[in-house]
Each structure stands twice: as C-alpha cells, then as structure tokens.
Enzyme design. Structure first.
Site, PDB file in Angstrom:
ATOM      1  N   HIS A  19       0.861  -1.187   0.000  1.00  8.92           N
ATOM      2  CA  HIS A  19       0.000   0.000   0.000  1.00  8.92           C
ATOM      3  C   HIS A  19       0.893   1.230   0.000  1.00  8.92           C
ATOM      4  O   HIS A  19       1.411   1.627   1.038  1.00  8.92           O
ATOM      5  CB  HIS A  19      -0.903  -0.015   1.232  1.00  8.92           C
ATOM      6  CG  HIS A  19      -1.904   1.091   1.279  1.00  8.92           C
ATOM      7  ND1 HIS A  19      -3.242   0.866   1.481  1.00  8.92           N
ATOM      8  CD2 HIS A  19      -1.773   2.423   1.161  1.00  8.92           C
ATOM      9  CE1 HIS A  19      -3.894   2.020   1.486  1.00  8.92           C
ATOM     10  NE2 HIS A  19      -3.011   2.980   1.295  1.00  8.92           N
ATOM     11  N   HIS A  21       1.214   5.190  -1.824  1.00 10.08           N
ATOM     12  CA  HIS A  21       0.801   6.276  -2.719  1.00 10.08           C
ATOM     13  C   HIS A  21       2.057   6.998  -3.189  1.00 10.08           C
ATOM     14  O   HIS A  21       2.746   7.643  -2.392  1.00 10.08           O
ATOM     15  CB  HIS A  21      -0.122   7.243  -1.982  1.00 10.08           C
ATOM     16  CG  HIS A  21      -1.411   6.622  -1.543  1.00 10.08           C
ATOM     17  ND1 HIS A  21      -2.534   6.636  -2.336  1.00 10.08           N
ATOM     18  CD2 HIS A  21      -1.743   5.954  -0.410  1.00 10.08           C
ATOM     19  CE1 HIS A  21      -3.517   6.007  -1.702  1.00 10.08           C
ATOM     20  NE2 HIS A  21      -3.057   5.574  -0.537  1.00 10.08           N
ATOM     21  N   HIS A 199     -10.140   2.128  -0.749  1.00  8.60           N
ATOM     22  CA  HIS A 199     -10.022   2.620   0.606  1.00  8.60           C
ATOM     23  C   HIS A 199     -11.443   2.710   1.166  1.00  8.60           C
ATOM     24  O   HIS A 199     -12.317   3.336   0.560  1.00  8.60           O
ATOM     25  CB  HIS A 199      -9.412   4.021   0.620  1.00  8.60           C
ATOM     26  CG  HIS A 199      -7.948   4.067   0.302  1.00  8.60           C
ATOM     27  ND1 HIS A 199      -7.411   3.458  -0.806  1.00  8.60           N
ATOM     28  CD2 HIS A 199      -6.918   4.672   0.948  1.00  8.60           C
ATOM     29  CE1 HIS A 199      -6.104   3.677  -0.829  1.00  8.60           C
ATOM     30  NE2 HIS A 199      -5.776   4.402   0.210  1.00  8.60           N
ATOM     31  N   GLU A 202     -11.811   3.894   6.643  1.00  4.83           N
ATOM     32  CA  GLU A 202     -10.711   4.612   7.297  1.00  4.83           C
ATOM     33  C   GLU A 202     -11.297   5.749   8.123  1.00  4.83           C
ATOM     34  O   GLU A 202     -11.057   5.868   9.319  1.00  4.83           O
ATOM     35  CB  GLU A 202      -9.721   5.151   6.267  1.00  4.83           C
ATOM     36  CG  GLU A 202      -8.552   5.897   6.890  1.00  4.83           C
ATOM     37  CD  GLU A 202      -7.605   6.469   5.842  1.00  4.83           C
ATOM     38  OE1 GLU A 202      -6.514   6.901   6.247  1.00  4.83           O
ATOM     39  OE2 GLU A 202      -7.944   6.485   4.651  1.00  4.83           O
TER      40      GLU A 202
END
Length: 275
Positions: A19, A21, A199, A202
């Site tokens: 994971h 970004h 996602h 969260e």
C-alpha cells in the site's frame, strides 16, 4: 534479544510494500529540485521549512503539503524521478515487491497529460525491476471527492495502458463520498479486465466497507479500521490489510488502532505502511 539485534533482523528480512501512494513519497530535497527545474515557486522558503511543515497536526495539513508538492510534477521525467527515488529507498530496506497507487486526476486537473504521468512512473518501475530486482503492480486510484464523470474520463484515458495497470482503486476524502457513487465505474473497470480495490472504513462507517465489497466487488480493502465496529463485517474480511502508520504518527491527534485485538484473532493479516 536487544533492540539493535531486533532492528538488524527486521532490516534483513525481505519485504513487500502492499500500500503505497507514490505522490506521498515526495522527499523535500527532490521536491525543491524539481520545482527549480520547472521554475515553480513553492510556498516554503527552504528544505528546512518544508521539513518543519511535516510536523502536521491533522490530515488536512498533510494534504496541503501533498498537493503543494504534486503541483511541481509537470514532465514525464518528474514522475520518473519521484518513482525512482522511492525505489532506491525501498531497495535499501530490502523491499522486494511493491504495489503502487497513483492519482492521475491530481495531475490531469492541472493540465498534465495522463500519458506523462503514467509513462514516467512505469518507466521507473520497469528500471527498478530490471536494475534492482523489485517486482511491482500499479494501481490507478480515482479521487472519490471528484465526480463520477471525472472518474469515467480517467478510466477512458487509462484503457490504452491496460497492460501497465493491474487494478483500479478509490482514495481521497472518504466522508460523504460512499463507494456507491462509483459503482458504474467499477463495473466497467472490471469488464475491461482490471482488478478492483478501495479505501474504505478509514474515516467512513462500516457501511462503506460493505458497499465496497458488495457494490464495487473489490478484492482488497485498504485501511478498513472501522470494520471492527461490525463483527459480522470482520468475519467477512478474510484479508484485511493493517495500515497503522498514519494513526500512530505522533504529530497527528488520531485514535491509535487496537492492534492487539486485531493481531490475536484468527484472521490472516498484513502489517504494512502507508504514504
């Protein structure tokens, strides 16, 4: 075993980064270098000023840095340099495999072509595979705070590069942007052969996780912290990724994750980082 021995043991372990970004990996020194190359003025006066800004107090302050940094990425080489710097760092940490999210709408909304974004990232990932032995998967993420129409346009732009992209995902501000907003986009993406992830849970409620599973048919939930509020949902999530880094960032006043509860139940899990 003392702390140094434990650290040495962990450092020597082969690792997978599931994971990541890529825009979130931007180091201050490289940000200034690319800004100068592209003749773009940052809001920070120096590298040290930017490093000080990383002592953020909330998610929005982090996003301000994130988007300010993204604004200096203009040319294909910029995206290559960003990705290559990340690969060099994880190579030093014995990471053998990485799964990279990228947010094309962050850049196409500024007039940067989709081709420049993905070509720079892909070229670096290929070099990392050939020169460093790091395998990879690339995941295109739709920005959920933008419209379904914008996501549809992004998906169309991605189709010529299907062989480079393993999956599509969903990220950015979660509250008020449920997965059902993108059900048609994900259905089309799957018809085109993409895997899907999202996602969810969260910041949003457990219902968002259910929607990601039942409407978007995702093969992986990213974050999913609030799934613990729904025991039936926890049972449904056979593979829930664990992403504690943001919650445990000392400058962020957010509630820590209940790691012990998660780690002692019978479900398989992965302890991972997030940028």
């Amino acid at each position: 075993m003392n702390r140094d021995a434990i650290n040495d043991f962990i450092s020597g372990l082969p690792k997978a980064e599931l994971h990541l970004h890529i825009e979130g990996t931007f180091e201050p020194e490289l940000m200034f270098k690319i800004a100068e190359r592209n003749r773009i003025k940052l809001k920070y006066n120096s590298v040290d000023d930017l490093k000080s800004a990383y002592n953020f107090n909330n998610l929005q302050e982090f996003l301000d840095i994130y988007y300010n940094g993204a604004n200096v990425l203009i040319e294909e080489q910029d995206f290559y340099d960003l990705t290559w710097a990340y690969l060099l760092k994880i190579n030093s940490q014995n990471v053998m495999h990485t799964e990279v999210f990228f947010d094309p709408q962050t850049h196409t909304s500024r007039g940067v072509s989709f081709d420049k974004v993905i070509s720079g990232i892909h070229r670096a990932l290929e070099d990392g595979h050939q020169k460093l032995g790091i395998s990879y998967r690339l995941i295109l993420s739709f920005l959920r705070h933008l419209s379904e129409e914008s996501a549809s346009e992004t998906l169309e732009e991605a189709l010529p590069y299907k062989s480079w992209i393993t999956a599509v995902g969903l990220d950015s501000s979660e509250k008020g942007h449920p997965p059902n907003k993108f059900e048609r986009i994900f259905t089309k993406a799957q018809a085109e052969g993409f895997l899907t992830v999202a996602h969810a849970g969260e910041e949003g409620p457990p219902e968002y996780v259910w929607e990601a599973l039942n409407l978007l048919h995702v093969s992986r939930i990213d974050h999913g912290n609030r799934s613990l509020e729904d025991h039936q949902l926890v049972d449904e999530l056979v593979k829930l990724k664990m992403l504690p880094s943001r919650m445990l960032q000392p400058t962020l006043r957010m509630k820590p994750l209940p790691h012990k509860e998660r780690l002692t139940n019978s479900k398989p899990k992965v302890l991972n980082t997030s940028s």
